[in-house]
Design a protein around this motif. Sequence first.
Motif, short mmCIF file in Angstrom:
data_model
loop_
_atom_site.label_atom_id
_atom_site.label_comp_id
_atom_site.label_asym_id
_atom_site.label_seq_id
_atom_site.Cartn_x
_atom_site.Cartn_y
_atom_site.Cartn_z
N LEU A 97 -72.43 47.34 -53.04
CA LEU A 97 -71.37 47.64 -52.22
C LEU A 97 -69.99 47.42 -52.65
N ASP A 98 -69.77 46.15 -53.12
CA ASP A 98 -68.62 45.53 -53.84
C ASP A 98 -68.20 46.33 -54.90
N GLU A 99 -69.13 46.71 -55.63
CA GLU A 99 -68.80 47.59 -56.82
C GLU A 99 -68.23 49.00 -56.77
N MET A 100 -68.42 49.54 -55.71
CA MET A 100 -68.02 50.79 -55.39
C MET A 100 -66.32 50.75 -55.40
N ASP A 101 -65.86 49.36 -54.98
CA ASP A 101 -64.33 49.26 -55.42
C ASP A 101 -63.69 49.74 -56.60
N HIS A 102 -64.72 49.69 -57.86
CA HIS A 102 -64.38 49.79 -59.07
C HIS A 102 -65.15 51.14 -59.70
N LEU A 103 -65.64 51.92 -58.80
CA LEU A 103 -66.27 53.08 -59.40
C LEU A 103 -65.59 54.25 -58.91
N VAL A 104 -65.53 55.46 -59.54
CA VAL A 104 -65.06 56.72 -59.13
C VAL A 104 -66.15 57.73 -59.01
N VAL A 105 -65.96 58.51 -58.19
CA VAL A 105 -67.22 59.47 -57.63
C VAL A 105 -66.81 60.75 -58.11
N GLY A 185 -70.97 75.37 -63.64
CA GLY A 185 -70.78 74.31 -62.71
C GLY A 185 -69.47 74.18 -62.71
N ARG A 186 -68.89 73.71 -61.34
CA ARG A 186 -67.62 73.31 -61.11
C ARG A 186 -67.76 71.47 -60.69
N THR A 187 -66.53 70.76 -61.11
CA THR A 187 -66.61 69.24 -60.98
C THR A 187 -65.60 69.08 -60.30
N TRP A 188 -65.63 68.28 -59.27
CA TRP A 188 -64.35 67.64 -58.70
C TRP A 188 -64.70 66.08 -58.74
N THR A 189 -63.42 65.36 -59.13
CA THR A 189 -63.63 63.82 -59.42
C THR A 189 -62.22 62.97 -58.73
N GLU A 190 -62.61 61.79 -58.44
CA GLU A 190 -61.64 60.89 -57.87
C GLU A 190 -60.76 60.63 -59.07
N LEU A 191 -59.37 60.44 -59.05
CA LEU A 191 -58.61 59.91 -60.22
C LEU A 191 -58.73 58.34 -60.31
N SER A 192 -59.24 57.65 -59.16
CA SER A 192 -59.17 56.28 -59.14
C SER A 192 -60.09 56.23 -57.96
N PRO A 193 -60.69 54.92 -57.83
CA PRO A 193 -61.78 54.70 -56.58
C PRO A 193 -60.75 54.93 -55.45
N ARG A 194 -61.38 55.90 -54.53
CA ARG A 194 -60.87 56.29 -53.16
C ARG A 194 -59.34 57.02 -53.50
N GLU A 196 -56.85 60.15 -55.06
CA GLU A 196 -56.72 61.47 -55.08
C GLU A 196 -57.98 62.19 -55.94
N VAL A 197 -58.59 63.35 -55.28
CA VAL A 197 -59.62 64.24 -55.76
C VAL A 197 -58.91 65.48 -56.50
N VAL A 198 -59.38 65.76 -57.76
CA VAL A 198 -59.09 67.08 -58.39
C VAL A 198 -60.21 67.63 -58.97
N GLU A 199 -59.83 68.80 -59.24
CA GLU A 199 -60.99 69.53 -59.68
C GLU A 199 -60.64 69.37 -61.29
N ARG A 200 -61.82 69.14 -62.17
CA ARG A 200 -61.71 68.90 -63.51
C ARG A 200 -61.57 70.57 -64.30
N ASP A 201 -60.57 70.60 -65.27
CA ASP A 201 -60.62 71.61 -65.93
C ASP A 201 -61.27 71.49 -67.36
N LEU A 202 -62.52 71.46 -67.55
CA LEU A 202 -63.28 71.19 -68.77
C LEU A 202 -62.90 71.82 -69.75
N LYS A 203 -62.59 73.18 -69.81
CA LYS A 203 -62.25 73.77 -70.90
C LYS A 203 -60.77 73.37 -71.54
#
Length: 213
Positions: A97-105, A185-194, A196-203
Motif C-alpha cells: 500500500l505504501d508503494e502506491m505513493d510512488h507508482l503511476v497507474v 489500443g488507447r492508453t490513459w496514464t497518471e503524470l504523477s502518482p494520483r 493529472e490523467v492524460v491520454e498518451r499520444d503514442l505515435k
Amino acid sequence: MVISLDSLTLEDGKYLVKLARRAIEEYLRTGRRIMPEDVPPRLLEEGAAFVTLLTYPHRELRGCIGYVEPIKPLAETVVDVAIAAATSDPRFYPVSLDEMDHLVVEVSVLGDHETYSAREALKKIKIGETGIIIRRGPFSGVLLPEVPVEYCWDEETFIAETCIKAGLPPDCWLDEGTQATLFRGRTWTELSPRGEVVERDLKREYIERCLNR
C-alpha cells in the motif's frame, strides 16, 4: 455489446485510471474488491483492458496484467486487472500500500482485433497504434502498442519480441503456423502518482523519442 474504442472520451479515461487506483488501494488496505460506482453508461459495455503500474519518475515496469478479449463490462474488467497487476504479476513481488505513493497507474483499452498469418501481419503493424498477440499451438503472448514506443523498436523487432513473450523463437513469425492478431489500443496514464490523467499520444511519442534522436 462490445465497447467502441472511438467512443471513449478523456473523461472516460480519467474515470478508468482513478477506478484502477481506487481498486488497488482498497484491496491492499482491506482485501475487499470494490464495485464500480457512478459508472458512465458506455463503460458498462464489454471491453478488454490492461492495467500497468510504473515507478515514478523513472517509469520502470512494476506490474501489468489484462484481458485481451472483452468478457465483462469494461469498468469491472479494470477493477479485476488492476488488482491482479498489483498482486499477481508473476514477474514481481506484490505491491504494498505504501508503494502506491510512488507508482503511476495506466489503463489501456483494447479493440478492433484482426488475425493474420504472422508473416502477413508484419506488413500491417503500425508502431504506436497496434499491439500484437502471437499464437502457435499452446503458446501465446501479447505486447501492448506502447511497448515498442518505450523501447524504440521497429516493426520486425516488435513482432520478434512478441514471439519471445509467447515463449517461442524470435523468428517464429516466419512460420506459416504462427498467427498474429493485431489490435488497436488507447492508453490513459497518471503524470504523477494520483496526479493529472492524460491520454498518451503514442505515435507522437515514438517520433519524438525514437526518430528525432
